[in-house]
Design a protein around this motif. Sequence first.
Motif, PDB file in Angstrom:
ATOM      1  N   VAL A   2       0.841  -1.200   0.000  1.00  0.00           N
ATOM      2  CA  VAL A   2       0.000   0.000   0.000  1.00  0.00           C
ATOM      3  C   VAL A   2       0.879   1.253   0.000  1.00  0.00           C
ATOM      4  CG1 VAL A   2      -1.768   1.229   1.286  1.00  0.00           C
ATOM      5  CG2 VAL A   2      -1.736  -1.272   1.302  1.00  0.00           C
ATOM      6  N   TRP A   4       1.518   5.118   0.886  1.00  0.00           N
ATOM      7  CA  TRP A   4       1.046   6.153   1.792  1.00  0.00           C
ATOM      8  C   TRP A   4       1.774   7.453   1.483  1.00  0.00           C
ATOM      9  CZ3 TRP A   4      -2.909   4.643   4.789  1.00  0.00           C
ATOM     10  CH2 TRP A   4      -3.014   3.277   5.125  1.00  0.00           C
ATOM     11  N   GLU A   8      -0.709  11.403   4.642  1.00  0.00           N
ATOM     12  CA  GLU A   8      -1.507  10.324   5.221  1.00  0.00           C
ATOM     13  C   GLU A   8      -0.807   9.732   6.446  1.00  0.00           C
ATOM     14  OE1 GLU A   8      -1.858   7.975   1.652  1.00  0.00           O
ATOM     15  OE2 GLU A   8      -3.974   8.511   1.400  1.00  0.00           O
ATOM     16  N   ASP A  80       4.139   0.425   6.403  1.00  0.00           N
ATOM     17  CA  ASP A  80       4.575  -0.018   5.083  1.00  0.00           C
ATOM     18  C   ASP A  80       4.441  -1.521   4.879  1.00  0.00           C
ATOM     19  OD1 ASP A  80       6.942   2.590   5.103  1.00  0.00           O
ATOM     20  OD2 ASP A  80       5.241   2.341   3.743  1.00  0.00           O
ATOM     21  N   ASP A  81       4.186  -2.257   5.951  1.00  0.00           N
ATOM     22  CA  ASP A  81       3.968  -3.689   5.736  1.00  0.00           C
ATOM     23  C   ASP A  81       3.020  -4.241   6.798  1.00  0.00           C
ATOM     24  OD1 ASP A  81       6.090  -6.587   4.976  1.00  0.00           O
ATOM     25  OD2 ASP A  81       3.958  -6.163   4.660  1.00  0.00           O
ATOM     26  N   LYS A  83       0.514  -6.081   6.263  1.00  0.00           N
ATOM     27  CA  LYS A  83       0.179  -7.482   5.947  1.00  0.00           C
ATOM     28  C   LYS A  83       1.083  -8.451   6.704  1.00  0.00           C
ATOM     29  CE  LYS A  83       0.676  -9.908   1.883  1.00  0.00           C
ATOM     30  NZ  LYS A  83       0.600 -10.036   0.413  1.00  0.00           N
ATOM     31  N   THR A 130      -8.584   9.258   5.074  1.00  0.00           N
ATOM     32  CA  THR A 130      -7.287   8.647   5.395  1.00  0.00           C
ATOM     33  C   THR A 130      -7.440   7.594   6.488  1.00  0.00           C
ATOM     34  OG1 THR A 130      -6.115  10.682   4.831  1.00  0.00           O
ATOM     35  CG2 THR A 130      -4.936   9.104   6.207  1.00  0.00           C
ATOM     36  N   LYS A 133      -9.041   4.571   5.095  1.00  0.00           N
ATOM     37  CA  LYS A 133      -8.097   3.839   4.237  1.00  0.00           C
ATOM     38  C   LYS A 133      -7.196   2.971   5.112  1.00  0.00           C
ATOM     39  CE  LYS A 133      -4.066   4.494   1.237  1.00  0.00           C
ATOM     40  NZ  LYS A 133      -3.214   5.431   0.497  1.00  0.00           N
ATOM     41  N   VAL A 137      -6.972  -1.223   5.213  1.00  0.00           N
ATOM     42  CA  VAL A 137      -5.744  -2.006   5.049  1.00  0.00           C
ATOM     43  C   VAL A 137      -5.604  -2.987   6.212  1.00  0.00           C
ATOM     44  CG1 VAL A 137      -3.217  -1.876   4.996  1.00  0.00           C
ATOM     45  CG2 VAL A 137      -4.564  -0.243   3.690  1.00  0.00           C
ATOM     46  N   SER A 140      -8.142  -5.790   5.810  1.00  0.00           N
ATOM     47  CA  SER A 140      -7.713  -6.688   4.743  1.00  0.00           C
ATOM     48  C   SER A 140      -6.584  -7.594   5.225  1.00  0.00           C
ATOM     49  CB  SER A 140      -7.267  -5.862   3.536  1.00  0.00           C
ATOM     50  OG  SER A 140      -6.585  -6.672   2.611  1.00  0.00           O
TER      51      SER A 140
END
Lengths: 147, 152
Positions: A2, A4, A8, A80-81, A83, A130, A133, A137, A140
Amino acid sequence: MVAWSDQERSIITSIFSNLDYNDVGPKALIRCLIVYPWTQRYFASFGNLYNADAIKTNPNIQAHGTKILHGLDRAVKNMDDIKTTYAELSVLHSEKLHVDPDNFKLLADCLTIVIAAKMGSGFTPEIQETFQKFLAVVVSALGKQYH
Amino acid sequence: MNLTAKDKNTVRTFWAKISTNAEDIGTDFCLKIKSFFPPFFRMLVVYPQTKTYFSHWKDPSPSSAPVKKHGATVMAGVADAVAKIDDLRAGLLSLSELHAFTLRVDPANFKVLSHNILVVLAISFPNDFTPEVHVAMDKFLSAVFHLSLMST
């Protein structure tokens, strides 16, 4: 992966740095259990959830709400990660807790409402966009390890 | 979705509390919360796909006349639904026909609008918008939008 923008990132870190996790976390979870009562199914071992007042004063719910916010804090610190950061949590919610991942969105919506009430006019459409969003994330990532 | 008597009372009580003028609730509500970016404009910003229904407006900014007017129209519709809460199906019949046959709006968009109305209620009335009021308003808006979209 994703993307950013600097703005944000700044919005998200600013929102979370101004939060009392012990207050906002429980409020969001309590609201979720009252507004979407089927979510109570995951808290059968937490004791008395028979009505709104019981939910609001249940110490296990209080503790768990705080825990959830600390969990979100990990995403804020690893934007930044998210997931990878949440891979283990996703497995936990799937394999052990058996939570329907649609419920993550419901809790996210309740958290949005709680933050909106807290920030008032400061919760502009841009900031809402923001924040939502970020939560999308997170939601998800939490659903990624379900199979 | 069935609204219980308790839900209806909660909605009526909350709506009466937040409206200063019983005759013109929709516009008054918009006037009070206009500094917090009304729900309709908020929706257009946070969920840009909703703008596709308004491509005939040259200017989709919050200060534009069509956005303000439509926002007020929507909230006046919600206020009207509060007044007709005991028979929403009959009360919303003409709106249902409009949205289903003429406007053909994807129903998912109304969930999004509903969410933005709830966000604005939370911002505007943080102490009154309790979880109990939230659940009653959520069920009420779901019923209103479901009936506004479904052809009979």
